[in-house]
Scaffold this motif. Sequence first.
Motif, PDB file in Angstrom:
ATOM      1  N   LYS A   1     -11.802  -8.514  -8.885  1.00 21.96           N
ATOM      2  CA  LYS A   1     -11.934  -7.502  -7.829  1.00 21.96           C
ATOM      3  C   LYS A   1     -11.041  -7.833  -6.639  1.00 21.96           C
ATOM      4  O   LYS A   1     -10.411  -6.954  -6.044  1.00 21.96           O
ATOM      5  CB  LYS A   1     -13.389  -7.390  -7.388  1.00 21.96           C
ATOM      6  CG  LYS A   1     -14.321  -6.788  -8.449  1.00 21.96           C
ATOM      7  CD  LYS A   1     -15.766  -6.783  -7.963  1.00 21.96           C
ATOM      8  CE  LYS A   1     -16.698  -6.229  -9.032  1.00 21.96           C
ATOM      9  NZ  LYS A   1     -18.119  -6.289  -8.608  1.00 21.96           N
ATOM     10  N   VAL A   2     -11.000  -9.134  -6.277  1.00 21.73           N
ATOM     11  CA  VAL A   2     -10.150  -9.551  -5.159  1.00 21.73           C
ATOM     12  C   VAL A   2      -8.689  -9.265  -5.471  1.00 21.73           C
ATOM     13  O   VAL A   2      -7.934  -8.763  -4.633  1.00 21.73           O
ATOM     14  CB  VAL A   2     -10.363 -11.053  -4.860  1.00 21.73           C
ATOM     15  CG1 VAL A   2      -9.313 -11.555  -3.869  1.00 21.73           C
ATOM     16  CG2 VAL A   2     -11.755 -11.293  -4.308  1.00 21.73           C
ATOM     17  N   MET A   3      -8.281  -9.578  -6.695  1.00 19.30           N
ATOM     18  CA  MET A   3      -6.889  -9.340  -7.103  1.00 19.30           C
ATOM     19  C   MET A   3      -6.542  -7.860  -7.044  1.00 19.30           C
ATOM     20  O   MET A   3      -5.497  -7.472  -6.519  1.00 19.30           O
ATOM     21  CB  MET A   3      -6.664  -9.876  -8.519  1.00 19.30           C
ATOM     22  CG  MET A   3      -5.213  -9.755  -9.017  1.00 19.30           C
ATOM     23  SD  MET A   3      -4.767  -8.135  -9.731  1.00 19.30           S
ATOM     24  CE  MET A   3      -5.741  -8.128 -11.241  1.00 19.30           C
ATOM     25  N   LEU A   4      -7.428  -7.005  -7.557  1.00 24.58           N
ATOM     26  CA  LEU A   4      -7.148  -5.567  -7.562  1.00 24.58           C
ATOM     27  C   LEU A   4      -7.083  -5.007  -6.144  1.00 24.58           C
ATOM     28  O   LEU A   4      -6.240  -4.150  -5.847  1.00 24.58           O
ATOM     29  CB  LEU A   4      -8.210  -4.832  -8.378  1.00 24.58           C
ATOM     30  CG  LEU A   4      -8.165  -5.061  -9.892  1.00 24.58           C
ATOM     31  CD1 LEU A   4      -9.354  -4.395 -10.565  1.00 24.58           C
ATOM     32  CD2 LEU A   4      -6.857  -4.540 -10.479  1.00 24.58           C
ATOM     33  N   ALA A   5      -7.957  -5.507  -5.269  1.00 23.39           N
ATOM     34  CA  ALA A   5      -7.934  -5.039  -3.883  1.00 23.39           C
ATOM     35  C   ALA A   5      -6.637  -5.447  -3.184  1.00 23.39           C
ATOM     36  O   ALA A   5      -6.100  -4.708  -2.354  1.00 23.39           O
ATOM     37  CB  ALA A   5      -9.137  -5.600  -3.120  1.00 23.39           C
ATOM     38  N   LYS A   6      -6.128  -6.616  -3.532  1.00 26.27           N
ATOM     39  CA  LYS A   6      -4.935  -7.141  -2.879  1.00 26.27           C
ATOM     40  C   LYS A   6      -3.648  -6.636  -3.525  1.00 26.27           C
ATOM     41  O   LYS A   6      -2.656  -6.379  -2.841  1.00 26.27           O
ATOM     42  CB  LYS A   6      -4.970  -8.670  -2.916  1.00 26.27           C
ATOM     43  CG  LYS A   6      -3.786  -9.335  -2.244  1.00 26.27           C
ATOM     44  CD  LYS A   6      -3.898 -10.854  -2.331  1.00 26.27           C
ATOM     45  CE  LYS A   6      -2.693 -11.533  -1.701  1.00 26.27           C
ATOM     46  NZ  LYS A   6      -2.769 -13.012  -1.817  1.00 26.27           N
ATOM     47  N   GLU A   7      -3.664  -6.494  -4.852  1.00 28.64           N
ATOM     48  CA  GLU A   7      -2.422  -6.240  -5.598  1.00 28.64           C
ATOM     49  C   GLU A   7      -2.359  -4.853  -6.225  1.00 28.64           C
ATOM     50  O   GLU A   7      -1.548  -4.615  -7.111  1.00 28.64           O
ATOM     51  CB  GLU A   7      -2.266  -7.296  -6.709  1.00 28.64           C
ATOM     52  CG  GLU A   7      -2.229  -8.729  -6.230  1.00 28.64           C
ATOM     53  CD  GLU A   7      -0.880  -9.114  -5.668  1.00 28.64           C
ATOM     54  OE1 GLU A   7       0.039  -8.255  -5.661  1.00 28.64           O
ATOM     55  OE2 GLU A   7      -0.731 -10.270  -5.230  1.00 28.64           O
ATOM     56  N   TRP A   8      -3.179  -3.912  -5.770  1.00 28.87           N
ATOM     57  CA  TRP A   8      -3.221  -2.620  -6.460  1.00 28.87           C
ATOM     58  C   TRP A   8      -1.887  -1.883  -6.374  1.00 28.87           C
ATOM     59  O   TRP A   8      -1.488  -1.172  -7.305  1.00 28.87           O
ATOM     60  CB  TRP A   8      -4.359  -1.753  -5.923  1.00 28.87           C
ATOM     61  CG  TRP A   8      -4.187  -1.262  -4.514  1.00 28.87           C
ATOM     62  CD1 TRP A   8      -4.591  -1.868  -3.381  1.00 28.87           C
ATOM     63  CD2 TRP A   8      -3.553  -0.041  -4.110  1.00 28.87           C
ATOM     64  NE1 TRP A   8      -4.261  -1.124  -2.274  1.00 28.87           N
ATOM     65  CE2 TRP A   8      -3.617   0.012  -2.693  1.00 28.87           C
ATOM     66  CE3 TRP A   8      -2.938   1.007  -4.793  1.00 28.87           C
ATOM     67  CZ2 TRP A   8      -3.088   1.065  -1.970  1.00 28.87           C
ATOM     68  CZ3 TRP A   8      -2.413   2.062  -4.068  1.00 28.87           C
ATOM     69  CH2 TRP A   8      -2.482   2.096  -2.684  1.00 28.87           C
ATOM     70  N   LYS A   9      -1.169  -2.066  -5.254  1.00 28.73           N
ATOM     71  CA  LYS A   9       0.134  -1.407  -5.137  1.00 28.73           C
ATOM     72  C   LYS A   9       1.127  -1.980  -6.136  1.00 28.73           C
ATOM     73  O   LYS A   9       1.930  -1.236  -6.724  1.00 28.73           O
ATOM     74  CB  LYS A   9       0.672  -1.541  -3.720  1.00 28.73           C
ATOM     75  CG  LYS A   9      -0.113  -0.748  -2.681  1.00 28.73           C
ATOM     76  CD  LYS A   9       0.487  -0.894  -1.300  1.00 28.73           C
ATOM     77  CE  LYS A   9      -0.327  -0.113  -0.270  1.00 28.73           C
ATOM     78  NZ  LYS A   9       0.230  -0.274   1.100  1.00 28.73           N
ATOM     79  N   MET A  10       1.077  -3.301  -6.326  1.00 28.86           N
ATOM     80  CA  MET A  10       1.952  -3.917  -7.321  1.00 28.86           C
ATOM     81  C   MET A  10       1.599  -3.423  -8.724  1.00 28.86           C
ATOM     82  O   MET A  10       2.485  -3.188  -9.552  1.00 28.86           O
ATOM     83  CB  MET A  10       1.830  -5.441  -7.250  1.00 28.86           C
ATOM     84  CG  MET A  10       2.752  -6.180  -8.224  1.00 28.86           C
ATOM     85  SD  MET A  10       4.498  -6.005  -7.804  1.00 28.86           S
ATOM     86  CE  MET A  10       4.608  -7.167  -6.442  1.00 28.86           C
ATOM     87  N   CYS A  11       0.301  -3.268  -8.986  1.00 30.78           N
ATOM     88  CA  CYS A  11      -0.134  -2.745 -10.288  1.00 30.78           C
ATOM     89  C   CYS A  11       0.431  -1.349 -10.521  1.00 30.78           C
ATOM     90  O   CYS A  11       0.979  -1.055 -11.598  1.00 30.78           O
ATOM     91  CB  CYS A  11      -1.659  -2.707 -10.364  1.00 30.78           C
ATOM     92  SG  CYS A  11      -2.460  -4.314 -10.350  1.00 30.78           S
ATOM     93  N   VAL A  12       0.314  -0.483  -9.520  1.00 34.68           N
ATOM     94  CA  VAL A  12       0.816   0.889  -9.655  1.00 34.68           C
ATOM     95  C   VAL A  12       2.332   0.885  -9.861  1.00 34.68           C
ATOM     96  O   VAL A  12       2.859   1.615 -10.721  1.00 34.68           O
ATOM     97  CB  VAL A  12       0.438   1.722  -8.417  1.00 34.68           C
ATOM     98  CG1 VAL A  12       1.126   3.084  -8.450  1.00 34.68           C
ATOM     99  CG2 VAL A  12      -1.075   1.899  -8.331  1.00 34.68           C
ATOM    100  N   TYR A  13       3.036   0.049  -9.090  1.00 32.67           N
ATOM    101  CA  TYR A  13       4.498  -0.014  -9.226  1.00 32.67           C
ATOM    102  C   TYR A  13       4.894  -0.444 -10.635  1.00 32.67           C
ATOM    103  O   TYR A  13       5.787   0.166 -11.255  1.00 32.67           O
ATOM    104  CB  TYR A  13       5.093  -0.991  -8.207  1.00 32.67           C
ATOM    105  CG  TYR A  13       6.551  -1.270  -8.456  1.00 32.67           C
ATOM    106  CD1 TYR A  13       7.532  -0.350  -8.086  1.00 32.67           C
ATOM    107  CD2 TYR A  13       6.955  -2.439  -9.098  1.00 32.67           C
ATOM    108  CE1 TYR A  13       8.878  -0.584  -8.355  1.00 32.67           C
ATOM    109  CE2 TYR A  13       8.300  -2.688  -9.362  1.00 32.67           C
ATOM    110  CZ  TYR A  13       9.257  -1.762  -8.982  1.00 32.67           C
ATOM    111  OH  TYR A  13      10.570  -1.992  -9.255  1.00 32.67           O
ATOM    112  N   CYS A  14       4.262  -1.494 -11.151  1.00 35.60           N
ATOM    113  CA  CYS A  14       4.628  -1.990 -12.481  1.00 35.60           C
ATOM    114  C   CYS A  14       4.278  -0.992 -13.576  1.00 35.60           C
ATOM    115  O   CYS A  14       4.997  -0.890 -14.581  1.00 35.60           O
ATOM    116  CB  CYS A  14       3.956  -3.340 -12.741  1.00 35.60           C
ATOM    117  SG  CYS A  14       4.637  -4.691 -11.760  1.00 35.60           S
TER     118      CYS A  14
END
Length: 515
Positions: free
Chosen positions: A270-283
Amino acid sequence: MASTNRPADPLAKGTIATAKQGFRDLFVWDQRVVVRNDYGEEHCEWQRPEPLKNPISLFAQLSLKDWLYFLVGFLAWTADAFDFHALSIQTTKLAAYYKQSNTNITTAITLTLLLRSIGAAFFGLAGDKFGRKWPMVLNMIILGLLQVATIYAKTFQQFLAVRSLFGLFMGGVYGNAIAMALENCPVNARGLMSGILQQGYSFGYVLAACVNLGVGGETNTWKIVFWVGAGFSIAVGFLRVLFPESKQFIEAKKAGHTQKGSGAFWAETKVMLAKEWKMCVYCIILMTWFNYYSHTSQDSYTTFMKQSKHLSSAGATRASILMKSGACVGGTILGYTSQWFGRRRTIICAALISGCLIPAWILPTTERGLSASGFMIQFFVQGAWGVIPIHLNELSPPAFRSSFVGITYQLGNMISSPSAQIVNAVAEATMITTSKGTKSPAYGPVMGVATAIIAIGIAVTTAVGPEKKGRHFEEAGPIGASLEIPKDIDNGSITEKAGAETVEIADTKRNDEKV
């Protein structure tokens, strides 16, 4: 790379700021590199690229065990590709066998790609939580069994059902194979090894095409290709049983990165998704472009040569083999070059050059011409792809390398899943006159226009995206191991929060320190 000790601004925060910084960095020869110190802190500095090293010396940096991990990952990815392309290169055979149109047969490709993201999520998280070994073993054996089930599908509906299930398990291979293979490689050898590793996909295509060429063009021979694929996948699964867990995964636990309960696992996720969600969307966006790129330029190419260029089944298969041989060469060379030229610059240049080659790719009418032009365009298509394994590993949150890489890749696959079906449907709805004066579906123009749009999309998306070349992701522990453990100084206890669980650990040294 040798450090120049010149500090650089940290990686920008925010979408617009990241896009501006990424675009500006393309025109600076020195590269902004993320450096990790002994305390786990990361900062950026400008580093001047070193000249490319002799590939033999880079190969020599890998120990025998490193090579074994890499080769098992390569073979798993190759077998995965063989199983997938066993269908795509035999579309016309399967259409005749099930008495369906080519477009209907490609529905199976769409379903396979659509469901791969589910398998990527399940097996990717399992790989990050429990290790790379057993999820991969399970994946490969079940893939082989599903290839056998495809052979015994009597109706077209059964065939589609089995290929849908095949997609679920196919999705779990990429993330674990890539993470296991690359995390055991030295940092300055990763560009080269990434390029080689990604070409397991093209190599799987070449092997499937060679088997297809060997069995001939009779309708029922498609089953032999599937039998070979089944044996290949099951053999890789049993081969993986013989090797221990990934070295980096074991060392991370030995260094004190112990895995906690399921609460800690999901808490860190959950912490990772909250912090890195923009990177997830970009990739995911980047992988959507890339999956359209490969499937649009290759899945219907054999059919195009048969129907629009009047090549025989054997001639079209030979041209396909040479085309994907170009992919193997290009992916290796450009993946290696990215270590010096930069990940994003290599991808952008390869994509733009492939767009310029489109007329030469679809206009020839002979087997030799189509083989040569196919070789060159796939050199750059898969050349861009050769950078992707290491680029995604460097962009991913370190503890989530298996799941992040696998899920973003397969979600891109899911979004691009109708690519082959779209190409076939539009081509069959648009007739052109061939060089022999006959009417044929417009496979060439459709593939050419689509590939040009996609190449531009890749160049633009990559230009405004981030790059974390040289990142030491291999030092991170398993998911759930990096949660902070705050210490309550007043009562001398340590409170470890893992999801909803709270564990109080007495500080036995407190009284000794007072004494």
